[in-house]
Write a protein that holds these residues in place. Structure first.
Motif, PDB file in Angstrom:
ATOM      1  N   ARG A 109     -38.620  23.306  96.722  1.00 19.52           N
ATOM      2  CA  ARG A 109     -39.171  24.598  97.123  1.00 19.52           C
ATOM      3  C   ARG A 109     -38.682  25.742  96.257  1.00 19.52           C
ATOM      4  NH1 ARG A 109     -40.082  24.882 103.644  1.00 19.52           N
ATOM      5  NH2 ARG A 109     -41.319  22.975 103.808  1.00 19.52           N
ATOM      6  N   GLY A 110     -37.907  25.442  95.238  1.00 19.41           N
ATOM      7  CA  GLY A 110     -37.527  26.453  94.269  1.00 19.41           C
ATOM      8  C   GLY A 110     -36.356  27.324  94.645  1.00 19.41           C
ATOM      9  N   SER A 111     -35.602  26.997  95.679  1.00 21.67           N
ATOM     10  CA  SER A 111     -34.468  27.837  96.068  1.00 21.67           C
ATOM     11  C   SER A 111     -33.229  27.542  95.235  1.00 21.67           C
ATOM     12  CB  SER A 111     -34.149  27.637  97.550  1.00 21.67           C
ATOM     13  OG  SER A 111     -33.776  26.290  97.800  1.00 21.67           O
ATOM     14  N   CYS A 112     -33.144  26.357  94.641  1.00 16.44           N
ATOM     15  CA  CYS A 112     -31.975  25.980  93.834  1.00 16.44           C
ATOM     16  C   CYS A 112     -32.408  25.564  92.437  1.00 16.44           C
ATOM     17  CB  CYS A 112     -31.201  24.833  94.497  1.00 16.44           C
ATOM     18  SG  CYS A 112     -30.482  25.239  96.107  1.00 16.44           S
ATOM     19  N   LEU A 113     -31.459  25.724  91.507  1.00 13.95           N
ATOM     20  CA  LEU A 113     -31.666  25.312  90.125  1.00 13.95           C
ATOM     21  C   LEU A 113     -30.499  24.414  89.716  1.00 13.95           C
ATOM     22  CD1 LEU A 113     -33.362  25.750  87.466  1.00 13.95           C
ATOM     23  CD2 LEU A 113     -31.693  27.514  86.890  1.00 13.95           C
ATOM     24  N   VAL A 114     -30.815  23.253  89.140  1.00  8.07           N
ATOM     25  CA  VAL A 114     -29.804  22.298  88.688  1.00  8.07           C
ATOM     26  C   VAL A 114     -29.770  22.318  87.163  1.00  8.07           C
ATOM     27  CG1 VAL A 114     -28.950  19.937  88.873  1.00  8.07           C
ATOM     28  CG2 VAL A 114     -30.393  20.868  90.666  1.00  8.07           C
ATOM     29  N   THR A 115     -28.567  22.377  86.600  1.00  3.07           N
ATOM     30  CA  THR A 115     -28.413  22.348  85.147  1.00  3.07           C
ATOM     31  C   THR A 115     -27.432  21.245  84.760  1.00  3.07           C
ATOM     32  OG1 THR A 115     -26.596  23.960  85.183  1.00  3.07           O
ATOM     33  CG2 THR A 115     -28.853  24.819  84.957  1.00  3.07           C
ATOM     34  N   TRP A 116     -27.637  20.709  83.564  1.00  2.00           N
ATOM     35  CA  TRP A 116     -26.731  19.691  83.006  1.00  2.00           C
ATOM     36  C   TRP A 116     -26.355  20.097  81.597  1.00  2.00           C
ATOM     37  CZ3 TRP A 116     -26.454  16.633  78.730  1.00  2.00           C
ATOM     38  CH2 TRP A 116     -25.537  15.575  78.755  1.00  2.00           C
ATOM     39  N   GLU A 117     -25.071  19.955  81.295  1.00  2.00           N
ATOM     40  CA  GLU A 117     -24.578  20.177  79.945  1.00  2.00           C
ATOM     41  C   GLU A 117     -23.655  19.031  79.561  1.00  2.00           C
ATOM     42  OE1 GLU A 117     -21.074  23.329  80.498  1.00  2.00           O
ATOM     43  OE2 GLU A 117     -22.996  23.995  81.347  1.00  2.00           O
ATOM     44  N   ARG A 118     -23.337  18.922  78.308  1.00  2.00           N
ATOM     45  CA  ARG A 118     -22.542  17.802  77.827  1.00  2.00           C
ATOM     46  C   ARG A 118     -21.176  17.769  78.524  1.00  2.00           C
ATOM     47  NH1 ARG A 118     -23.523  14.682  73.626  1.00  2.00           N
ATOM     48  NH2 ARG A 118     -25.080  16.180  72.855  1.00  2.00           N
ATOM     49  N   HIS A 119     -20.783  16.545  78.929  1.00  2.00           N
ATOM     50  CA  HIS A 119     -19.551  16.385  79.695  1.00  2.00           C
ATOM     51  C   HIS A 119     -18.333  16.656  78.817  1.00  2.00           C
ATOM     52  CE1 HIS A 119     -16.376  14.252  81.975  1.00  2.00           C
ATOM     53  NE2 HIS A 119     -17.093  14.609  83.035  1.00  2.00           N
ATOM     54  N   VAL A 127     -25.193  23.253  90.464  1.00  2.00           N
ATOM     55  CA  VAL A 127     -26.274  23.700  91.337  1.00  2.00           C
ATOM     56  C   VAL A 127     -26.135  25.197  91.533  1.00  2.00           C
ATOM     57  CG1 VAL A 127     -27.405  23.417  93.564  1.00  2.00           C
ATOM     58  CG2 VAL A 127     -26.247  21.462  92.503  1.00  2.00           C
ATOM     59  N   TRP A 128     -27.213  25.935  91.245  1.00  2.00           N
ATOM     60  CA  TRP A 128     -27.206  27.397  91.309  1.00  2.00           C
ATOM     61  C   TRP A 128     -28.232  27.887  92.327  1.00  2.00           C
ATOM     62  CZ3 TRP A 128     -23.700  29.286  87.642  1.00  2.00           C
ATOM     63  CH2 TRP A 128     -23.377  28.425  86.590  1.00  2.00           C
ATOM     64  N   ASP A 129     -27.984  29.071  92.835  1.00  2.00           N
ATOM     65  CA  ASP A 129     -28.988  29.773  93.635  1.00  2.00           C
ATOM     66  C   ASP A 129     -30.024  30.328  92.663  1.00  2.00           C
ATOM     67  OD1 ASP A 129     -30.480  31.703  95.102  1.00  2.00           O
ATOM     68  OD2 ASP A 129     -28.874  31.770  96.596  1.00  2.00           O
ATOM     69  N   ALA A 130     -31.272  29.911  92.810  1.00  2.00           N
ATOM     70  CA  ALA A 130     -32.309  30.276  91.849  1.00  2.00           C
ATOM     71  C   ALA A 130     -32.679  31.749  91.911  1.00  2.00           C
ATOM     72  CB  ALA A 130     -33.562  29.427  92.064  1.00  2.00           C
TER      73      ALA A 130
END
Length: 771
Positions: A109-119, A127-130
Motif C-alpha cells: 500500500r506504499g506506506s513503507c520503503l525497503v532499501t538494500w545496500e552492499r553488506h 525499512v523506512w517510512d515512505a
C-alpha cells in the motif's frame, strides 16, 4: 445519474507516464485516446522531476510518489500529487546517507520503503517510512535481493526470511508474533492484492487469514518441495504463533512470558522433481497461486532455457474440506511437445481483476515456437479458450481483465494481437478514410472500413520491444525500446486498446531525443486508490480501480461504413498511398489516415518502387511459390508441419468418464453415425481397405516424385557438360574398383553388377562430349 457520472469522470486523474533517460526523469500526461476521431496535436514537453544521471526508480502503488536514486545525491522522493507540473520536484527525505543504496521497493500500500545496500557488517536491509523517511527497522541480508522481506496485502504483518525460518512481525510495532519453521527454505511468497467478486459481501468482523507459499530446493537426492501455508492456523507442525494476549502485553510494556501457540499442518504441498527455482503468481483474490518451476539446464538438450513445469495451488479442495490441493495444470493437446514428450511453459499470468463475476481465470503460453496461448479455469486448470498458435512469448492483460495483448517480444519479431476476452475475438479495427474532398474534409463526408481478418489485425512493431504495459484505465498500451537491452532505435510508442497506433503528433514526448540509446525506462504511474469504508479490502470495486471498466467504443453514427468491394478498393488505395509515403507499417486506426498492413517479406529499398524495373528477390515477389514467403520461411513452415494453423477456438468440456468408459462412449457415438447399419467387422475391414489404398497412393506418389527428381537432376547435369563429365569419370573409377574386387573373387551385389553393365554407355557418352 448522468451528472454523477460526469462529475466522477472529471475527478479522475489523467494518465501519466514516467520516463527515465540518461539525462533526466520526466513525467508526461498521456493524451486521451478514447475519442479516436479527434486527432488533436499535443503540446510537446513534460515535467522534469530530476535532472542528471540516475540508477533506478520506484513508483508507489497508489501513484502518489516516485523514488529516484542518484548515486551522487542519494534516494530522492518526488511528490506526484501536485496538479501543476511546475510544482513537481525531487527532494531527499531519508534521515541517513542513501548514496550506497542499490535496490528499493515499496510495500503493497506504499506506506513503507525497503532499501538494500552492499553488506558491510551493519544491517543493510532497511525499512523506512515512505512519507517522512524515518527509519523503522533494519535487518542483515548478504544477498542482493528484496524478496526476503514481504508484507501482507493490508500491511498488518511482515514476513522476514532467515536461515531455516521465516519470522513474522507486527508491521506497526515490529514485534515478532510468530515464525514458520522450514528446514532449507530458500524463498517464500505473499499475495500483494486481495479482493472479492462484486456480487459477494464479506463483513468487516471476519477473521483475516493470510496465505503464503514456501519453496525448499532439493538436496541429497530429495526432490524440491513447495508448501501452501496459512497464517495463523496452518503454518506447519514445527511453526508457532504468539497468542493475542501475550502480544498485547508485550506491546504495552509488560514483561510476561510470551505464549507460543502451535500451528497445524500445511494446507497442501507438492514435490517438485527437477526444479531449481519456483516463481509464484497469486490470484487477485489471494486464494490460489500458479507455481512455475524451472531448471537452468535441460538434461534432454531440447531447450537452451532449461525445462519448466506449471502447477496450481488452491486454498480449498472440494473433495477434502479444510485442506488445499496442488494439481499440475493440464495443457491443451494442441501445444507442441519436445522430444521427451513434455510441453515447455513460456509464460503464465492471472486475469488481474478480482471483482469479475465467477472464477478468476489465468492464461498460459506453452509449447515450442510457434507457442500456443490459452485461457484456463481458475480452479480446475482446464483450458477453456485457445488464442491460437504464433511466435509469441508474452501475454499482457489489462487491469480490468477485458482486453489483452499476446505479443512476441525480445528476440522475437514483436508481433502483437489485441483481444477482447469477454467476446473471445480479436478486436476489430475501424479505419477512417480521407473525406470526399481529399485531405480530411468535413466529418459528414468521412467514411470508414472495419478490418476483421486476423492476419490484418496483427500489429508489428517497427522496432524491437523491450518494455510493454497496459495503462491503468485499460484503454492504452505502451511499448518501448530501452537501453541497455537495445542500444539503437530507443523510443516510446502508444497503441489504443484495438491496436491502432497513436500518431506521434498526438504524443507529448519527442522520440528523436531518445536516439540512439538514451531511454532507460518507461512506466505508467499507478492509479490512486479510492478511500473505502474502514480502509478494508472487501468494500466494492473502488478499492482496486480508479477508472471504470469500458467496452469497445462504437463508431460515430455520422460516419459511413464501406463494405464489400468498395471497402477493399478503399483499403488498397490507402495502402498504396502509405507505401508511397514510406508509412507502410503505421498500423493507424480511427483518427489516422492509415490502416493495418499485413507483414510481408523484406524488400530492399531500391526495389520498393512499383514498376521501377529494380530487381526484387524471389522470396519477396508476390505470388511466388510458397505464398510469397522467403525460402527460409517456407523451410520453417515445412519443419513445423503446418502446426501454426491452429486458430482461436473455445474448448468444449468433455462429457463422460475418462478412461476405458470413454472409449466405449466413442464407439457408441461412431455406431450412431453409421446409417447403413454395418457390423463392427465390416467397418473395420472398410477402414483397413481405405488405409491400404491410401498407403498405395502415397507409395506411388513417392515413387513418382523420386523419378521426377532423378529426371530433373539428370537434366541439370546435361546443362553443364563439364560437371557431367566429372561425374562420369567418377563413376568409371568406381567401376574399375568393382572389376578389381571381381578379379579377387569377391561376390558382387545387384547394384555393383548394374553399374558394370553401364560402363559401355558411359564411355560412349564421355567420348561424345569431346572433353
Amino acid at each position: 445519474m448522468s451528472n454523477e457520472n460526469e462529475s466522477s469522470s472529471t475527478d479522475r486523474q489523467p494518465l501519466r507516464l514516467l520516463v527515465r533517460t540518461k539525462e533526466a526523469v520526466e513525467l508526461y500526461t498521456v493524451p486521451d485516446t478514447s475519442s479516436a476521431t479527434e486527432a488533436v496535436p499535443a503540446k510537446k514537453g513534460g515535467a522534469i522531476l530530476h535532472g542528471g544521471k540516475t540508477t533506478f526508480h520506484v513508483l508507489s502503488p497508489d501513484g502518489q510518489a516516485a523514488f529516484v536514486h542518484d548515486a551522487s545525491v542519494g534516494l530522492l522522493r518526488c511528490d506526484l500529487r501536485a496538479v501543476d507540473a511546475s510544482n513537481v520536484g525531487a527532494q531527499t527525505f531519508l534521515n541517513e546517507d542513501s548514496k550506497a543504496v542499490q535496490l528499493a521497493k515499496c510495500s503493497p500500500r506504499g506506506s513503507c520503503l525497503v532499501t538494500w545496500e552492499r553488506h558491510s557488517g551493519a544491517n543493510n536491509l532497511k525499512v523506512w517510512d515512505a512519507r517522512n523517511g524515518t527509519l523503522l527497522t533494519s535487518f542483515s541480508c548478504k544477498k542482493a535481493t528484496l524478496a526476503g522481506l514481504q508484507w501482507t496485502h493490508d500491511e498488518k504483518l511482515a514476513f522476514h526470511l532467515v536461515t531455516n525460518e521465516i519470522h513474522i512481525y507486527d508491521a506497526d510495532t515490529w514485534k515478532r508474533v510468530g515464525k514458520v519453521r522450514c528446514q532449507g527454505v530458500s524463498s517464500f511468497s505473499l499475495p500483494s492484492v486481495k479482493g472479492v467478486a462484486s456480487n459477494i459481501f464479506v463483513g468487516n468482523d471476519a477473521e483475516e487469514k493470510y496465505l503464503l507459499t514456501v519453496f525448499t530446493p532439493g538436496t541429497k537426492g530429495k526432490p524440491s518441495r513447495i508448501d501452501l501455508l496459512r497464517y495463523p492456523d496452518r503454518l506447519g507442525r514445527e511453526s508457532s504463533t504468539v497468542s493475542a494476549a501475550s502480544s498485547a502485553s508485550s506491546t504495552s510494556g509488560n514483561n510476561g512470558d510470551a505464549v507460543n501457540l502451535p500451528s497445524g499442518p500445511s494446507l497442501t504441498s507438492k514435490s517438485l522433481f527437477h526444479a531449481e527455482e519456483a516463481h509464484v503468481q497469486w490470484s487477485p483474490r489471494a486464494d490460489a497461486a500458479l507455481v512455475l518451476t524451472q531448471t537452468s539446464i535441460d538434461s534432454t538438450g531440447e531447450s537452451y532455457y532449461g525445462s519448466s513445469h506449471l502447477f496450481l495451488l488452491l486454498e480449498n479442495d472440494a473433495k477434502r474440506p479444510g485442506n488445499g490441493s496442488a494439481i499440475s495444470v493440464p495443457l491443451p493437446p494442441e501445444a507442441t511437445k519436445d522430444a521427451q514428450g513434455t510441453v515447455p511453459i513460456v509464460s503464465c499470468s492471472w486475469v488481474p481483476n478480482p471483482t469479475i463475476t465467477g472464477i478468476v481465470p489465468f492464461t498460459v503460453i506453452s509449447g515450442r515456437m510457434p507457442a500456443l496461448a490459452s485461457l484456463h479455469h481458475g480452479i480446475t486448470g482446464e483450458p477453456t479458450f485457445l488464442f491460437g498458435r504464433a511466435h509469441r512469448n508474452s501475454l499482457d492483460i489489462s487491469p480490468h481483465g477485458r482486453f489483452l495483448v499476446v505479443g512476441g517480444y525480445g528476440n522475437l519479431a514483436g508481433g502483437m494481437d489485441f483481444w477482447d476476452r469477454n467476446k473471445g475475438k480479436m478486436i476489430p479495427r475501424h479505419v477512417v478514410l480521407p473525406g470526399k474532398g481529399g485531405g480530411g474534409g468535413d466529418d459528414d463526408n468521412k467514411c470508414y472500413v472495419t478490418i476483421k481478418e486476423a492476419a490484418d489485425l496483427t500489429v508489428t512493431s517497427s522496432s524491437p520491444v523491450v518494455g510493454h504495459e497496459w495503462s491503468p484505465d485499460s484503454r492504452t498500451y505502451v511499448v518501448s525500446t530501452t537501453s541497455p537491452r537495445m542500444n539503437v532505435e530507443n523510443g516510446i510508442h502508444l497503441y489504443r486498446y484495438d491496436g491502432a497506433l497513436v500518431e506521434e503528433s498526438r504524443l507529448p514526448w519527442d522520440n528523436s531525443k531518445y536516439l540512439p540509446d538514451k531511454l532507460l525506462s518507461v512506466q505508467f504511474v499507478p492509479a490512486p486508490c479510492r478511500p473505502t469504508e474502514n480502509n478494508t479490502a472487501h468494500v466494492g470495486k473502488s478499492e482496486f480501480y480508479h477508472y471504470p471498466d469500458r467496452p469497445q467504443s462504437p463508431v460515430p453514427r455520422r460516419y459511413k461504413e464501406l463494405k464489400g468491394e468498395e471497402a477493399k478498393a478503399a483499403l488498397a488505395k490507402l495502402r498504396a498511398s502509405q507505401v508511397g509515403n514510406g508509412k507502410g507499417n503505421s498500423n493507424r486506426g480511427m483518427g489516422g489516415a492509415g490502416a493495418m498492413t499485413s507483414a510481408t517479406a523484406y524488400v530492399p529499398p531500391a526495389a520498393r518502387k512499383a514498376g521501377g524495373g529494380s530487381y526484387v528477390p524471389p522470396g519477396a515477389r508476390r505470388g511466388a511459390g510458397g505464398g510469397g514467403t522467403s525460402l527460409a520461411e517456407r523451410m520453417r513452415q515445412e519443419r513445423e508441419g503446418g502446426i501454426a494453423a491452429v486458430s482461436a477456438k473455445k474448448v468444449t468440456k468433455k462429457v463422460g468418464p475418462v478412461g476405458a468408459a470413454s472409449v466405449v462412449a466413442a464407439a457408441d457415438a461412431s455406431s450412431n453415425n453409421n446409417p447403413d447399419g454395418k457390423s463392427k467387422n465390416a467397418i473395420r475391414r472398410e477402414k483397413q481397405r481405405v488405409a491400404k489404398e491410401m498407403a498405395e497412393r502415397e507409395a506411388a506418389e513417392a515413387e513418382r516424385r523420386k523419378k521426377e527428381e532423378e529426371t530433373a537432376r539428370a537434366q541439370a547435369n546435361m546443362t553443364d557438360p563439364e560437371k557431367r563429365a566429372k561425374k562420369i569419370k567418377k563413376t568409371l573409377k568406381q567401376i574399375d574398383d568393382i572389376k578389381e574386387k571381381e578379379r579377387s573373387g569377391e561376390e558382387l551385389n545387384d547394384d555393383q553388377r548394374k553399374k558394370l553393365s553401364s560402363e559401355a554407355s558411359l564411355r560412349e557418352e564421355l567420348a561424345s562430349m569431346g572433353l
